[in-house]
Design an enzyme around this catalytic site. Structure first.
Site: not given
Ligand code: CTP
Length: 216
Positions: A21-23
């Site tokens: 995933s990412n932030r």
């Protein structure tokens, strides 16, 4: 008008307990949804996993993977007047998802990744589309050049660009907005709620211009 908004990250599973995933916090997308509702519009919010209270009055579609987000956007885009793709969709997903937890072994582990489908690009390719198509560009460098390239390649009407050093996971942002006809606008650093209100006005104005042009 009906405004479709994608927001937040996607999660691409590796096994039952792990994902890529990412932030992205989803704050910008949720702020745009709230601003559109405040201005009296209908909102379809297609959201990846975030820790935010959904805005009241929006139709919320919760998704997790890029594939689920893709399907939801395809389903609702044609009933929308403006599509704002603000989500930070993962660009890659594991080639295989293990049905059981991957066990630790001696040595390293390589994951084979495959590209996900580009949701914005797929809408950009839709011939005779009636909705205004807005993309976002989160960049660490060469902001304007990278954003202009995305506008062209993904065939959008508007691209909203921001520097991730300023906007990621924070409550403020600074925006550069590029339009298909070459016009550009800057909005200096402000809370995401204020930016969202400005963006909604800009999108409505662009969609109105588009419609008047088509009627001529
Ligand atoms: N986007 C999308 N589907 C994807 C990837 C991106 O719809 N699979 C959309 C995002 O929602 C955003 C725009 O494309 O509106 C740009 O996303 P960004 O991550 O900045 O660009 P990428 O095309 O992924 O390019 P890069 O990561 O190389 O900068």
């Amino acid at each position: 008008m009906t405004v479709l908004i994608t927001a937040g990250p996607t999660r691409e599973p590796i096994d039952p307990v792990r994902y890529i995933s990412n932030r992205s916090s989803g704050k910008m997308g949720y702020a745009i949804a709230a601003a559109a509702l405040d201005a009296g519009h209908d909102v379809i919010l297609i959201s990846g996993p975030v820790n935010l209270e959904p805005p009241r009055g929006a139709k919320i579609i919760s998704v997790s993977t890029s594939e689920e987000m893709f399907e939801a956007v395809q389903r609702y885009a044609d009933e929308s007047n403006i599509c704002v793709l603000c989500a930070a969709v993962a660009d890659y997903k594991p080639a295989q998802v293990s049905p059981i937890k991957i066990k630790k072994r001696a040595g390293g582990l390589s994951l084979e990744l495959l590209p996900t489908r580009d949701i914005l690009e797929s809408l950009g390719r839709q011939r005779g589309r009636k909705f205004l198509l807005v993309g976002f560009a989160a960049e660490t460098d060469h902001l304007e050049a990278n954003a202009a390239k995305k506008l062209r390649q993904k065939n959008c009407d508007v691209i909203v660009a921001n520097d991730v050093h300023i906007g990621m996971e924070t409550d403020e942002n600074e925006l550069l907005i590029l339009f298909r006809d070459g016009e550009r606008k800057k909005i200096s650093r402000a809370p995401k709620q204020i930016l969202a209100r400005e963006l909604i006005k800009i999108f409505l104005n662009s969609q109105q211009k588009r419609l008047t042009k088509k009627m001529r």
